[in-house]
Design an enzyme around this catalytic site. Structure first.
Site, PDB file in Angstrom:
ATOM      1  N   ASP A  84       0.845  -1.195   0.000  1.00 17.00           N
ATOM      2  CA  ASP A  84       0.000   0.000   0.000  1.00 17.00           C
ATOM      3  C   ASP A  84       0.884   1.250   0.000  1.00 17.00           C
ATOM      4  O   ASP A  84       1.792   1.363   0.825  1.00 17.00           O
ATOM      5  CB  ASP A  84      -0.873  -0.057   1.270  1.00 17.00           C
ATOM      6  CG  ASP A  84      -1.937   1.009   1.299  1.00 17.00           C
ATOM      7  OD1 ASP A  84      -2.376   1.451   0.220  1.00 17.00           O
ATOM      8  OD2 ASP A  84      -2.345   1.394   2.416  1.00 17.00           O
ATOM      9  N   GLY A 208      -9.047   5.606   1.703  1.00 22.93           N
ATOM     10  CA  GLY A 208      -9.730   6.313   2.793  1.00 22.93           C
ATOM     11  C   GLY A 208     -11.155   5.832   2.993  1.00 22.93           C
ATOM     12  O   GLY A 208     -12.071   6.628   3.210  1.00 22.93           O
TER      13      GLY A 208
HETATM   14  P1  13P Z   1      -8.519   4.531   6.011  1.00 21.38           P
HETATM   15  O1  13P Z   1      -7.436   4.370   7.046  1.00 21.38           O
HETATM   16  O2  13P Z   1      -9.104   5.888   6.030  1.00 21.38           O
HETATM   17  O3  13P Z   1      -9.546   3.461   6.113  1.00 21.38           O
HETATM   18  O4  13P Z   1      -7.796   4.412   4.586  1.00 21.38           O
HETATM   19  C1  13P Z   1      -7.131   3.239   4.245  1.00 21.38           C
HETATM   20  C2  13P Z   1      -6.377   3.392   2.982  1.00 21.38           C
HETATM   21  O5  13P Z   1      -6.754   4.105   2.083  1.00 21.38           O
HETATM   22  C3  13P Z   1      -5.140   2.626   2.846  1.00 21.38           C
HETATM   23  O6  13P Z   1      -4.459   2.955   1.687  1.00 21.38           O
END
Ligand code: 13P
Length: 287
Positions: A84, A208
């Protein structure tokens, strides 16, 4: 066996649902997410930030843990192990370690540099049959010490990056990592529709995912979002369940710190959160 996210995301895009990416932080989270995916008969993407990678003792440890769990738990639904918000170097390390999918987040570079680096990774991932996520337009909020301003992506730039041969595209549309502030303007569906119009069948990624109202999630999926990332919501659920356990004094029962007991309520809370998201995203029974 780990799989590339390509097939599951192309199916999701065509079928108008989204596959959840749930970030992992330790053994308990990973196990909870895999078991829930199996129970829901849903494809799943396990997300690993570079910070979580360091915490879990490096990418090869994570690959070993996830492959071991898939085997030991008899997981048959498609599972992708995905870096990620990776740096260029981080993406290469994960590829070497055996991840089946990586994100290269070049959104903080000028677009020409983002394109050049993404292009190099497209060639590597193509050869190895791995999926690659690229990003245009930064996503707001703070994640792992990286703070983004959260501007909306330029649809023309999105098209340029999508045309490089990536598997999925993350585009900023007013989304923010972590909790949304009370005065949040909401997702820019106008931007999303313009990106979708220019990028066609490319699966779009919504980062997000924590705290976005269900109606906005559904609208985003109808406009081409086929992967939704969730991290903070699992952390909050874990925190709340663990706090309740401790406040009830239950951690004082027994001989001392016992992770099997102390972490059990948090694990159940993560399972419930993941299940709720899979139902909302429409990925249940799509394995
Ligand atoms: P959140 O932490 O807001 O759920 O977002 C996760 C995310 O987008 C990881 O890349």
């Amino acid at each position: 066996m780990l799989v590339s996210a390509k097939e599951m995301l192309n199916k999701a895009k065509a079928g108008k649902y989204a596959v959840g990416q749930f970030n992992i932080n330790n053994l308990e989270w990973t196990k909870a997410i895999l078991q829930t995916a199996q129970e829901c008969n849903s494809p799943v993407i396990l997300g690993v930030s570079e910070g979580a990678g360091k915490y879990m003792c490096g990418y090869t440890t994570i690959v070993g843990m996830v492959n071991g769990m898939i085997n030991e738990l008899g997981i048959t639904v498609p599972v992708a192990l995905h870096l990620d918000h990776g740096s260029y170097e981080g993406a290469k390390k994960c590829i070497e370690a055996g991840f089946s999918s990586v994100m290269f987040d070049g959104s903080h570079y000028p677009i020409e540099e983002n394109i050049a680096k993404t292009k190099e990774l497209v060639a590597i991932c193509d050869e190895l049959g791995l999926s690659l996520e690229a990003e245009v337009g930064s996503i707001g909020g703070e994640e792992d010490g990286v703070v983004g301003a959260g501007e909306c992506a330029d649809p023309e730039e999105c098209k340029m990056v999508a045309d490089l041969g990536i598997t999925m595209l993350a585009a900023g549309i007013g989304n923010i990592h972590g909790k949304y502030p009370a005065n949040w303007a909401g997702l820019s569906f106008e931007t999303l529709a313009a990106i979708q119009e220019l990028t066609g069948t490319m699966p779009l990624v919504l980062h997000g995912g924590t705290g976005i109202p269900a109606d906005m999630i559904k609208k985003a999926i109808s406009l081409g979002v086929s992967k939704i990332n969730v991290n903070t919501e699992c952390q909050l659920a874990f925190q709340e369940a663990t706090r309740a356990y401790i406040e009830a004094g239950k951690d004082k029962e027994g001989k001392g710190f016992d992770p099997r007991k102390l972490l059990a309520p948090g694990v159940e809370a993560i399972k419930a959160t993941v299940k709720e998201k899979m139902e909302l995203f429409g990925s249940v029974n799509k394995a």
